[in-house]
Scaffold this motif. Structure first.
Motif, PDB file in Angstrom:
ATOM      1  N   ALA A  57       0.813  -1.218   0.000  1.00 19.96           N
ATOM      2  CA  ALA A  57       0.000   0.000   0.000  1.00 19.96           C
ATOM      3  C   ALA A  57       0.840   1.259   0.000  1.00 19.96           C
ATOM      4  O   ALA A  57       0.307   2.363   0.077  1.00 19.96           O
ATOM      5  N   MET A  58       2.155   1.135  -0.043  1.00 19.79           N
ATOM      6  CA  MET A  58       3.049   2.291   0.051  1.00 19.79           C
ATOM      7  C   MET A  58       3.671   2.610  -1.304  1.00 19.79           C
ATOM      8  O   MET A  58       3.901   1.731  -2.123  1.00 19.79           O
ATOM      9  N   ASP A  59       3.946   3.907  -1.527  1.00 21.25           N
ATOM     10  CA  ASP A  59       4.708   4.370  -2.696  1.00 21.25           C
ATOM     11  C   ASP A  59       6.147   4.557  -2.244  1.00 21.25           C
ATOM     12  O   ASP A  59       6.465   5.534  -1.556  1.00 21.25           O
ATOM     13  N   MET A  60       7.038   3.633  -2.635  1.00 19.03           N
ATOM     14  CA  MET A  60       8.407   3.623  -2.106  1.00 19.03           C
ATOM     15  C   MET A  60       9.207   4.837  -2.560  1.00 19.03           C
ATOM     16  O   MET A  60      10.036   5.360  -1.804  1.00 19.03           O
ATOM     17  N   ASP A  61       8.973   5.299  -3.782  1.00 18.84           N
ATOM     18  CA  ASP A  61       9.707   6.474  -4.270  1.00 18.84           C
ATOM     19  C   ASP A  61       9.344   7.719  -3.469  1.00 18.84           C
ATOM     20  O   ASP A  61      10.210   8.518  -3.090  1.00 18.84           O
TER      21      ASP A  61
END
Length: 471
Positions: A57-61
């Motif tokens: 569920a996370m946007d790593m960038d």
């Protein structure tokens, strides 16, 4: 139809006719969708722990940028203010002010479009009504040679059986709107003519004809038979007629208004005296309780049945209201079909006004200067609209929105004043007769949402019991 009247005789005796005459009344020119109450598929639910971040569920960038943003701020401390402002503005646009790095649960899915559309439609349950198209030209035009150019007469009427009657000089013609056929009912003698008024009985079968000689004739149009002639009612021509069930009300140039019960031998049962000049307009209200009369003396009277004496010997009856606001002859009269005590009236050339009256109180509710002589008025039976016909200078029909009295349309085509109008039984079509000797049909009132059948001849026995022994 042209052949049907090729042999008809000349109507007016005082004129020299051309070799070729125009025959009358001929053509001149599925089940609704129910959205699911669940906003997403239960099988797609993601159950997570609120204390353990969910990597999917996370946007790593974005998370990496947010973690290193503080270090870059220190490295770029010496940068110019403009570059710093640009960097911050770019970060706001790209990140949408996001500050969270960890995410513990997937975002709920967007609501389905069908649900959104259903929500919008619930706020617009009733769509806006489209503006009705009003044709600017006549649907049909017929010749009407020898139509008498007289503002004070009433020479046309459209009956409940869908037959239009029109007087051309000494001759009464019937035009069947269902078949388009024309017939000649009667040509009166020159000593009695010309015909000065005409009115259909409520049954659509019997026709009353007023004459220049002061006589009134009653005709059975189904058999083309003269049933009765009323004599001695007036001293001069009969220019206006109005029916109220079995009562035929007549108005004459002598200023008298007489109620005639056509079922009995002594037909004159009531007399109304209030006009000093010719009575040129007569109309009973829809309830039959009030009678409006207009005269060449610029007066409008409202007569109430409850005030009328049933004894002819009692003489003249008193009016309910005597209204003197018009400054010219009052011929155009029209009772409102959706408000029983509302009456519209129109004045002649030096008045030019349409006035609206509360006939219970006698109050003038509104007055509109039309700019030209008002010859006739008709209410739309299906909408809150009023149609007026006019004389010089445009000789037009004007459609008004009530009560704002905003002009909705102006219908032109006649080249002389539009003296008479009549409305079809379904209320959609209007016939106009002009001094230019043409009869035009206008689809001005549109089509009703629910077509109402023409009323049945409930008064067919009106004459049966009396005329066998009177004639």
């Amino acid at each position: 139809l042209r052949a049907a009247f090729s042999c008809s005789r000349s109507i007016s005796s005082g004129k020299n006719r051309a070799a070729v005459q125009r025959p009358p009344l001929q053509e001149a020119g599925s089940r609704p969708y129910m959205p699911s109450l669940s906003t997403r598929n239960p099988s797609a639910k993601c159950y997570g722990d609120r204390f353990i971040p969910d990597r999917s569920a996370m946007d790593m960038d974005v998370a990496h940028y947010l973690l290193t943003e503080g270090k870059k701020d220190k490295e770029n401390a010496a940068a110019s203010p403009s570059k710093e402002a640009y960097r911050r503005l770019l970060a706001e646009k790209l990140l949408n002010n996001r500050t969270r790095i960890l995410a513990f649960r997937n975002k709920p899915p967007e609501p389905e479009n069908v649900f959104a559309a259903d929500t919008v439609s619930s706020h617009q349950a009733k769509p806006a009504k489209q503006r009705r198209y009003i044709p600017q030209s006549a649907e049909r035009t017929l010749d009407a040679p020898d139509l008498v150019d007289d503002y004070y007469l009433n020479l046309m009427d459209w009956g409940s059986s869908n037959v239009l009657s029109i007087a051309l000089g000494d001759t009464m013609y019937l035009w069947d709107a269902s078949s388009g056929s024309t017939s000649e009912l009667v040509t009166v003698e020159e000593d009695n003519g010309p015909i000065t008024s005409v009115s259909w009985a409520p049954d659509g079968r019997h026709l009353a004809i007023g004459l220049n000689s002061s006589d009134i004739q009653l005709w059975d149009t189904s058999s083309s038979r003269l049933l009765r002639t009323l004599k001695g009612v007036h001293e001069s021509r009969v220019g206006s007629l109005a029916w109220n069930n079995n009562i035929l009300t007549t108005g004459g140039m002598d200023g008298r208004i007489v109620n005639n019960d056509v079922r009995i031998r002594d037909h004159a049962v009531q007399t109304y005296q209030g006009h000093s000049q010719e009575v040129c307009g007569l109309k009973w209200s829809g309830s039959g309780q009030q009678l409006a009369s207009g005269g060449n003396d610029n007066l409008l009277h409202i007569w109430d049945v409850s005030m009328a004496s049933s004894m002819p010997s009692a003489g003249r009856n008193q009016w309910l209201h005597r209204l003197e606001d018009h400054t010219a002859a009052v011929k155009a009269l029209a009772w409102c079909p959706f408000q029983s005590n509302l009456l519209a009236t129109g004045g002649g050339g030096s008045d030019r006004c349409i006035k609206f009256w509360n006939t219970h109180t006698g109050a003038c509710l509104n007055s509109v200067d039309t700019g030209s002589q008002v010859c006739s008025l008709l209410w739309n039976k299906n909408e809150r609209e009023l149609l007026s016909s006019h004389g010089f200078t445009q000789n037009q029909l004007t459609l008004w929105k009530y009560p704002s009295m905003v002009k909705m349309a102006e219908l032109t085509g006649h080249t002389s004043r539009v003296l008479f109008m009549a409305q079809s039984p379904d209320g959609c079509t209007v016939a106009s007769a002009s001094a230019d000797e043409t009869l035009r049909f206008w689809n001005v009132f549109g089509t009703p949402e629910v077509a109402k059948p023409a009323p049945k001849a409930s008064h067919s026995g009106m004459f049966n019991s009396s005329f066998a022994h009177i004639r």
